[in-house]
Design a protein around this motif. Sequence first.
Motif, short mmCIF file in Angstrom:
data_model
loop_
_atom_site.label_atom_id
_atom_site.label_comp_id
_atom_site.label_asym_id
_atom_site.label_seq_id
_atom_site.Cartn_x
_atom_site.Cartn_y
_atom_site.Cartn_z
N LEU A 1 11.96 -0.33 5.91
CA LEU A 1 10.68 -0.12 6.58
C LEU A 1 10.16 1.30 6.41
O LEU A 1 8.98 1.56 6.71
N LEU A 2 11.00 2.21 5.94
CA LEU A 2 10.53 3.56 5.68
C LEU A 2 9.68 3.65 4.42
O LEU A 2 8.93 4.60 4.23
N GLY A 3 9.81 2.64 3.52
CA GLY A 3 9.00 2.63 2.30
C GLY A 3 9.49 3.62 1.27
O GLY A 3 10.68 3.87 1.13
N GLY A 4 8.54 4.22 0.52
CA GLY A 4 8.88 5.18 -0.52
C GLY A 4 8.89 4.56 -1.90
O GLY A 4 8.86 3.34 -2.07
N ILE B 1 10.84 -4.90 -2.98
CA ILE B 1 10.19 -6.20 -2.75
C ILE B 1 9.58 -6.24 -1.36
O ILE B 1 8.44 -6.69 -1.17
N VAL B 2 10.33 -5.78 -0.37
CA VAL B 2 9.83 -5.77 1.00
C VAL B 2 8.59 -4.89 1.10
O VAL B 2 7.59 -5.27 1.73
N GLN B 3 8.66 -3.74 0.47
CA GLN B 3 7.52 -2.81 0.54
C GLN B 3 6.27 -3.42 -0.10
O GLN B 3 5.18 -3.34 0.45
N ARG B 4 6.43 -4.06 -1.26
CA ARG B 4 5.27 -4.60 -1.95
C ARG B 4 4.73 -5.89 -1.32
O ARG B 4 3.61 -6.29 -1.59
N SER B 5 5.56 -6.54 -0.51
CA SER B 5 5.11 -7.78 0.12
C SER B 5 4.13 -7.52 1.26
O SER B 5 3.43 -8.43 1.70
N HIS B 6 4.11 -6.27 1.76
CA HIS B 6 3.21 -5.89 2.86
C HIS B 6 3.38 -6.81 4.08
O HIS B 6 2.46 -7.03 4.84
N SER B 7 4.58 -7.35 4.23
CA SER B 7 4.84 -8.21 5.39
C SER B 7 5.61 -7.42 6.44
O SER B 7 6.03 -6.29 6.21
#
Length: 415
Positions: A135-138, A332-338
């Motif tokens: 959830l921190l992204g980057g 994948i989590v970051q790009r899913s914007h979910s």
Amino acid sequence: MSSAAFSPRNGFAYGLMGLPLAFVALPLYVVLPHHYATTLGVPLAVLGQILLGARLFDGLIDPLLGRWGDALFARSTRAVLGVAAMAAVLMALGFWGLFFPATQQHVLLWAAALLVLTYTAYSTLGVLHQSWAALLGGDEGQRSRLVGWREGLGLVGVVVASVAPVLLGLPATVLLLALCLALGWLAWTRAVGPQPQRQAVHRAALWQPFANPVFRRLLAVFLLNGIASAVPATLVLFFVQDRLQAAEALQPLFLATYFVCAAVSIPLWLRLVPRWGLARTWLVGMGVAVAAFVCAALLGAGDSVAFLLVCAASGIALGTDLALPGALLAGIVQRSHSQTAGLYFGWWNFATKLNLALAAGLALPLLAWLGYTPGAQDAAALHALTAIYCLLPCVLKLAAAGALYLLIIRPKDSL
């Protein structure tokens, strides 16, 4: 997210909880089967079935734990850390109970119950910890560095867990685990946290990650590769004692060499990521692992020094397995914007547990069927042990490498 989230200071504060998590993982997945088979006299086939059942249950609840984690992140990081503290306490108690059973007459029932408790607490803590970083992204480099801190400190925990029972004894090992859990949680409370999620996750979202085709492809590769790694992890002590006939005092050295080389290799692999990318770097690591286990198949009694080199090479390959797939998933989590990071990691951990369940539930009964029992020295039994420990992982690793290239590297819509 500010650059402070990816600083070495924050990487250590966040990643320290990886140390006690890995501390628990090594005894549960490697030491416990050998301990119950040799010390408590549990038959291999029965032991494999118990481990299979417990790990399958553990894996099945991971997506539910992931959805619960998403709800906690929607509330606050304080709620996440509160649940993490309770899970840490339960995990320490379960670990103690597994190695010091309160009953000898019903040891199998006791082991099954304590495995369920320990795995549930372990999975809760693990899903929350992994989701925090995602959830921190980057970008790719930032994600891989943060995951590298977690997995690198986890390897420190593995090394400690590999030598502590021998040097300190099991009672002191349990106390050491409890101390590491406390320190890891305190450090985690001082780490940079993700922004609270604004949307609660509904029950209908449980299968949501599988709507993402890139996640499905990455999960398939992860499953193949994970089974390939889990089989030798389950059988290594049997191979060392019966095939190599190595002294018991050398066992911690073999394990320590394997995990220290993995920890040292992670920064080196991460330096290749900007040049090759996460997926291609992982592919190279798979090739190193295959070469190492082909060499292991050639070893016999007295080849302890040569096996140390095999442990070093396979440990270097392990560095890619630990740091890179998790970074790929975070992307994948970051790009899913979910807002379902917990669900993604819940299903990811389900796959991890499935790998371990299949390794224990299939490899141990298969060895028993082929005529191998702990302590066997006849040629047929030792050939069976070598084939399952060395050659089967090579076949699975090659299949995983092919899948990685065809499903992840080659497609243009991939990572």
